[in-house]
Design an enzyme around this catalytic site. Sequence first.
Site, short mmCIF file in Angstrom:
data_model
loop_
_atom_site.label_atom_id
_atom_site.label_comp_id
_atom_site.label_asym_id
_atom_site.label_seq_id
_atom_site.Cartn_x
_atom_site.Cartn_y
_atom_site.Cartn_z
N ASP A 4 1.33 5.91 6.25
CA ASP A 4 2.25 5.71 5.12
C ASP A 4 2.76 7.05 4.62
O ASP A 4 1.97 7.97 4.38
CB ASP A 4 1.50 5.04 3.96
N LYS A 20 5.32 4.83 8.06
CA LYS A 20 5.81 3.63 7.35
C LYS A 20 6.39 4.07 6.02
O LYS A 20 5.78 4.88 5.30
CB LYS A 20 4.67 2.62 7.13
N GLU A 72 5.38 -7.90 2.55
CA GLU A 72 4.21 -8.09 1.69
C GLU A 72 4.51 -9.10 0.59
O GLU A 72 5.51 -8.98 -0.15
CB GLU A 72 3.80 -6.73 1.07
O1 KIV Z 1 -1.09 0.86 2.02
C1 KIV Z 1 -1.38 -0.23 2.55
O2 KIV Z 1 -2.54 -0.58 2.75
C2 KIV Z 1 -0.27 -1.09 2.95
C3 KIV Z 1 -0.61 -2.47 3.42
C4 KIV Z 1 -0.95 -3.32 2.27
C5 KIV Z 1 0.46 -3.06 4.26
O3 KIV Z 1 0.86 -0.71 2.87
#
Ligand code: KIV
Length: 272
Positions: free
Chosen positions: A91, A121, A190
Site C-alpha cells: 500500500d 496499491k 471494499e
Molecule cells: O490495508 C489493508 O489491509 C487493505 C485491505 C483491507 C484491502 O487495504
Amino acid sequence: MSVQREDSRRVTTHRILEMKQRGEKISMLTAYDFTMGTIVDQSGVDIILVGDSASNVMCGNLTTLPITLDQMIFFAKSVVRGVNRALVVIDMPFGTYQGNSREALASAIRIMKETHGDCLKLEGGEEILESVKRVLSAGIPVMGHLGLMPQSINKYGSYAVRAKEEDEAEKLIRDAHVLEDAGCFALVLEKIPAKLAKQVASELTIPVIGIGAGNEVDGQVLVLHDMVGLTQDFSPRFLRRYADLQRIMHEAIEHYVKDVKSGDFPNEEEQY
Ligand code: KIV
C-alpha cells in the site's frame, strides 16, 4: 512445515489475470512482518498485501492515516524477505500520492527500490488518475482500491457500507473502468453491496478482489490478524474468523507465567 502445492512457481500479475480468465478464485491476505509473511506464503496464498492497515494492527493507531512511508518500507522489506511464491503488493500510505503525481512517482520508486516488492496499491479513482498513470509509466504494476477507502475516513465519517446510493455506485463503476483503462492489473473493492461488486467484476477484464463485497468477484482479501483471531475488537459482518489465536496465546503465556512463578520452568532438560 510448508504445504505441498501443485504449482510452486512465483505468482505474477500475468498469472493473476490468467486466474480470472479461467475462473480460478484468487486468495489474498495481509502480512506485515517476516514471520507472518513466511507463514502466509507457505500456506499457498496467491497475493500478500503489506496493507496500510499495519497502522492499526501493528502500530495501534485508530486509522490508516498516520503510517509513514518509512514505516511502510520497513514492514514491506520484512515481509518480502519471507516470501518465495506469492505476489507482494504494498500500500502507498496516505499523503504520498494524492497531491502531486511527481511525488507519487518518487514515493513509488522508493518503495520498489528499497523493499523489492512486486506492485503497489493506491486508493481512489478519477481524482488520483494522474498519479496512477505516472506510477504505471515507470513500469510499476498498480492495484486500484475503490468502495470504502480507509484513507478517506475523515471525509466519510464512518466505516459504513459504501455506494448504496445510485450516484455513488455510478461513480464507482466509472472509476473502476478508468483504473482498468489506465492499466491497473487488479482492483480491490471494499465494503460495497454484493450486487454492485458482481456487476463491476463482470464488466472488467482485470481481476476484482473483494473485502465485504460478496462472493461474485474474482477473489477475496482479509486482514490476517482479524481472520486468525489475533484481534478481537473488530467484528464486521464480512469477517470470518478461522482461528482464535488470541485465546491460544493468552493460555500459553499465562501457563508460562505460572511455570516461572512456581519454579517449574526451566526443568533439568531445559538447562545446560
Ligand atoms: O490495508 C489493508 O489491509 C487493505 C485491505 C483491507 C484491502 O487495504
